[in-house]
Design a protein around this motif. Structure first.
Motif, mmCIF file in Angstrom:
data_model
loop_
_atom_site.group_PDB
_atom_site.id
_atom_site.type_symbol
_atom_site.label_atom_id
_atom_site.label_comp_id
_atom_site.label_asym_id
_atom_site.label_seq_id
_atom_site.Cartn_x
_atom_site.Cartn_y
_atom_site.Cartn_z
ATOM 1 N N ALA A 82 5.539 2.377 -12.099
ATOM 2 C CA ALA A 82 4.282 3.119 -12.128
ATOM 3 C C ALA A 82 4.526 4.606 -11.895
ATOM 4 O O ALA A 82 3.894 5.459 -12.537
ATOM 5 N N ASP B 175 -8.916 5.510 -4.712
ATOM 6 C CA ASP B 175 -7.697 4.936 -5.275
ATOM 7 C C ASP B 175 -6.747 6.090 -5.583
ATOM 8 O O ASP B 175 -7.128 7.269 -5.498
ATOM 9 N N ALA C 81 -2.212 6.497 -13.124
ATOM 10 C CA ALA C 81 -2.220 5.637 -11.932
ATOM 11 C C ALA C 81 -3.441 4.728 -11.923
ATOM 12 O O ALA C 81 -3.349 3.534 -11.599
ATOM 13 N N THR D 153 -5.779 2.032 -8.440
ATOM 14 C CA THR D 153 -4.840 1.251 -7.638
ATOM 15 C C THR D 153 -4.542 1.974 -6.329
ATOM 16 O O THR D 153 -4.680 3.196 -6.248
ATOM 17 N N THR D 154 -4.166 1.228 -5.326
ATOM 18 C CA THR D 154 -3.676 1.834 -4.083
ATOM 19 C C THR D 154 -2.212 1.466 -3.864
ATOM 20 O O THR D 154 -1.662 1.705 -2.792
ATOM 21 N N THR D 155 -1.599 0.889 -4.891
ATOM 22 C CA THR D 155 -0.189 0.499 -4.796
ATOM 23 C C THR D 155 0.584 1.042 -5.992
ATOM 24 O O THR D 155 0.074 1.079 -7.114
ATOM 25 N N LEU D 156 1.796 1.474 -5.723
ATOM 26 C CA LEU D 156 2.663 1.978 -6.773
ATOM 27 C C LEU D 156 4.045 1.366 -6.641
ATOM 28 O O LEU D 156 4.559 1.248 -5.529
ATOM 29 N N ASP E 207 0.840 -1.179 0.000
ATOM 30 C CA ASP E 207 0.000 0.000 0.000
ATOM 31 C C ASP E 207 0.887 1.246 0.000
ATOM 32 O O ASP E 207 1.838 1.349 0.777
ATOM 33 N N SER E 208 0.580 2.182 -0.894
ATOM 34 C CA SER E 208 1.488 3.308 -1.144
ATOM 35 C C SER E 208 0.988 4.640 -0.609
ATOM 36 O O SER E 208 1.582 5.679 -0.903
#
Length: 213
Positions: free
Chosen positions: A105, A60, A95, A98-101, A3-4
């Motif tokens: 990305a 997100d 992006a 998403t909740t992740t990078l 999670d970013s």
């Protein structure tokens, strides 16, 4: 990927704080060949973002950055609002949901922001704009990621590249914005937008490394 949101918050709150702290400095830089309102405009936009930061949609990361872009565009005056707002909007579009990078990305988001800024402002590299720092900074991030270095090293290299490129704008002649009207007189001073990118990236790198200690 994890999670970013913590990294997104670190970057965004650093941008907000740095634009507010450097309002006079960025304005003074802009006043050399521009109309001197760059620092004021940025500060007012990010001041509004700061006030509404806790209310932004976090469905997100894409939605979040698009909301940032709309807020920035609505409040920053002059040509800076559409330019900076477009950068955040394009980054958000890339992006997506998403909740992740990961690093790739982030580079894709930056490349999309750059393309959007070029299209919106009609600017290219070498025309004495923020692109002259943003593009080399992104190149440095991408190169560092391919080498597999630590995240601390990635942000360090990004900051160094942005600073070197921003300082090099002293030798360029402005081709865009109000500074373009000054022609050759714009040579001999650094570009305010490019310098702002460098200052922001340097502060992001410092805060990033502090958070990892």
């Amino acid at each position: 990927m994890t999670d970013s949101w913590s990294e997104v918050d670190l970057v965004m709150t650093t941008i907000i704080d740095t634009c507010l702290t450097n309002e006079k400095y960025f304005g003074d830089l802009d006043s050399v060949v521009g109309d001197g309102d760059f620092g004021y405009s940025l500060a007012r936009g990010f001041e509004k973002l700061q006030a509404q930061y806790g209310e932004l949609d976090r469905t997100d990361i894409g939605t979040f950055f698009k909301k940032v872009g709309m807020l920035v565009t609505s409040r920053i005056g002059g040509t800076s609002g559409p330019i900076w707002g477009t950068g955040f909007l394009r980054a958000g579009m890339t992006a997506g949901a998403t909740t992740t990078l990961d690093g790739a990305a982030v580079v894709a988001m930056l490349r999309s922001a750059i393309a959007g800024i070029m299209a919106r402002g009609g600017a290219s590299l070498g025309e004495k704009t923020l692109l002259d720092a943003l593009v080399p900074m992104t190149d440095a991030i991408e190169e560092a990621l391919t080498e597999g270095v630590s995240s601390d090293e990635v942000v360090d290299r990004a900051a160094a590249a942005a600073r070197s490129a921003a300082d090099a704008t002293i030798d360029l002649v402005a081709k865009r914005g109000r500074a373009a009207y000054t022609g050759e007189r714009s040579r001999g001073s650094v570009d305010a937008g490019a310098t702002a990118v460098a200052v922001l990236m340097e502060q992001i790198a410092e805060n990033w490394q502090r958070s990892n200690r």
